[in-house]
Motif scaffolding. Structure first.
Motif, short mmCIF file in Angstrom:
data_model
loop_
_atom_site.label_atom_id
_atom_site.label_comp_id
_atom_site.label_asym_id
_atom_site.label_seq_id
_atom_site.Cartn_x
_atom_site.Cartn_y
_atom_site.Cartn_z
N ILE A 259 0.65 82.68 64.11
CA ILE A 259 0.68 83.16 65.12
C ILE A 259 1.33 84.07 65.61
CG2 ILE A 259 -1.81 83.42 66.66
CD1 ILE A 259 -2.45 81.91 63.71
N TYR A 260 1.42 85.36 65.85
CA TYR A 260 2.13 86.61 66.42
C TYR A 260 1.57 86.41 67.90
CZ TYR A 260 4.88 86.80 62.01
OH TYR A 260 5.27 86.90 60.98
N VAL A 261 2.32 86.24 69.22
CA VAL A 261 1.33 86.20 70.26
C VAL A 261 1.04 87.43 70.74
CG1 VAL A 261 2.98 84.26 70.94
CG2 VAL A 261 3.69 86.97 71.34
N SER A 262 1.33 88.54 69.97
CA SER A 262 0.60 89.95 69.80
C SER A 262 -0.52 90.34 69.11
CB SER A 262 1.68 91.19 69.37
OG SER A 262 2.28 90.75 67.80
N LEU A 263 -0.99 89.19 68.80
CA LEU A 263 -2.35 89.58 67.76
C LEU A 263 -3.09 89.27 68.56
CD1 LEU A 263 -1.99 86.97 64.66
CD2 LEU A 263 -1.60 89.56 64.72
N LEU A 264 -4.53 90.39 68.67
CA LEU A 264 -5.40 90.53 69.49
C LEU A 264 -6.43 88.65 69.20
CD1 LEU A 264 -6.72 93.50 69.10
CD2 LEU A 264 -5.37 92.92 70.35
N PRO A 265 -7.21 88.41 70.06
CA PRO A 265 -8.09 87.45 70.43
C PRO A 265 -9.00 87.50 68.57
CG PRO A 265 -7.66 88.41 72.06
CD PRO A 265 -7.04 89.07 71.54
N PRO A 266 -9.52 88.46 68.69
CA PRO A 266 -10.49 88.04 66.98
C PRO A 266 -9.13 88.41 66.14
CG PRO A 266 -10.93 90.19 68.49
CD PRO A 266 -9.79 89.66 69.40
N GLU A 267 -7.93 88.54 65.71
CA GLU A 267 -7.27 88.55 64.93
C GLU A 267 -6.86 87.27 64.58
OE1 GLU A 267 -4.98 92.52 64.08
OE2 GLU A 267 -4.78 91.14 66.27
N ILE A 268 -6.54 86.24 66.27
CA ILE A 268 -6.41 84.91 66.21
C ILE A 268 -7.03 84.16 64.93
CG2 ILE A 268 -5.43 83.00 67.31
CD1 ILE A 268 -4.27 85.70 69.20
N GLY A 269 -8.32 84.37 65.89
CA GLY A 269 -9.85 83.91 65.41
C GLY A 269 -9.65 83.86 64.42
N TYR A 270 -9.93 84.53 63.25
CA TYR A 270 -10.06 84.80 61.85
C TYR A 270 -8.70 83.96 61.05
CZ TYR A 270 -9.61 86.71 57.98
OH TYR A 270 -9.87 86.62 55.85
N ILE A 271 -7.46 84.22 61.48
CA ILE A 271 -6.76 83.33 61.45
C ILE A 271 -7.45 82.04 61.57
CG2 ILE A 271 -4.69 82.70 61.30
CD1 ILE A 271 -4.09 85.72 62.22
N HIS A 272 -7.48 81.67 61.96
CA HIS A 272 -8.04 80.12 62.87
C HIS A 272 -8.49 79.71 61.75
CE1 HIS A 272 -5.40 79.22 66.73
NE2 HIS A 272 -4.91 78.69 65.32
N ALA A 273 -9.85 81.09 61.81
CA ALA A 273 -10.80 80.56 61.10
C ALA A 273 -10.82 79.74 59.62
CB ALA A 273 -12.65 81.38 60.99
N ASP A 274 -10.19 80.89 58.79
CA ASP A 274 -9.90 80.98 57.59
C ASP A 274 -9.27 80.53 57.02
OD1 ASP A 274 -9.41 82.76 54.53
OD2 ASP A 274 -7.42 83.20 55.56
N THR A 275 -8.19 79.31 57.80
CA THR A 275 -7.13 78.28 57.59
C THR A 275 -7.29 77.54 57.97
OG1 THR A 275 -5.68 78.21 59.40
CG2 THR A 275 -4.92 79.68 57.97
N ARG A 276 -8.55 77.34 58.54
CA ARG A 276 -8.95 75.31 59.45
C ARG A 276 -7.38 74.65 59.97
NH1 ARG A 276 -14.33 76.57 59.99
NH2 ARG A 276 -14.91 77.54 57.92
#
Length: 142
Positions: A90-107
């Protein structure tokens, strides 16, 4: 013998190229070499700390790593891979919705981050952060 795992390839290289430069990091205004052997020792210490500290989830667990791109991120990734985890950057430059999507997708069951105090930790996502994860893919900007 062929490597059976990415972490095995790293440790094989560290054994065969121990004193050779494996990484180059900036310290102050200069770049300094970090030998493969030193990197492998640090990876083993991180992995050992997770196991002995009781923070290690079951092998196969998905762990996200959120940090600036730096050697410590790479070493944490090798340590987690060597213990049998699946890692997701997770790159710190990602926006919160992008981080949320990654977490939702990878669980992920656990996350690893570099804090302002320069420490690392492995923690389980809270129920609040799990329930508020975005489940939609972010729309690319045009």
């Amino acid at each position: 013998m062929a490597d059976t795992h990415l972490a095995q390839m790293f440790f094989d290289r560290a054994r065969s190229e121990g004193q050779s430069p494996g990484y180059r990091v900036r310290q102050g205004g200069a770049y300094v070499d970090v030998a493969f052997g030193e990197a492998a020792d640090r990876v083993e210490a991180i992995a050992s700390g997770l196991v002995k500290g009781g923070h290690a989830p079951a092998p196969g667990t998905c762990v996200t790593i959120m940090a600036n791109t730096r050697l410590e991120w790479i070493l944490a990734d090798w340590a987690l891979l060597s213990l049998g985890y699946r890692t997701v950057p997770i790159y710190v430059s990602l926006l919160p919705p992008e981080i949320g999507y990654i977490h939702a997708d990878t669980r992920p069951s656990c996350w690893w981050s570099r804090t302002r105090r320069c420490s690392t930790r492995c923690a389980r996502p809270s129920a609040a952060s799990t329930s508020s994860r975005s489940t939609t893919r972010p729309t690319p900007s045009s």
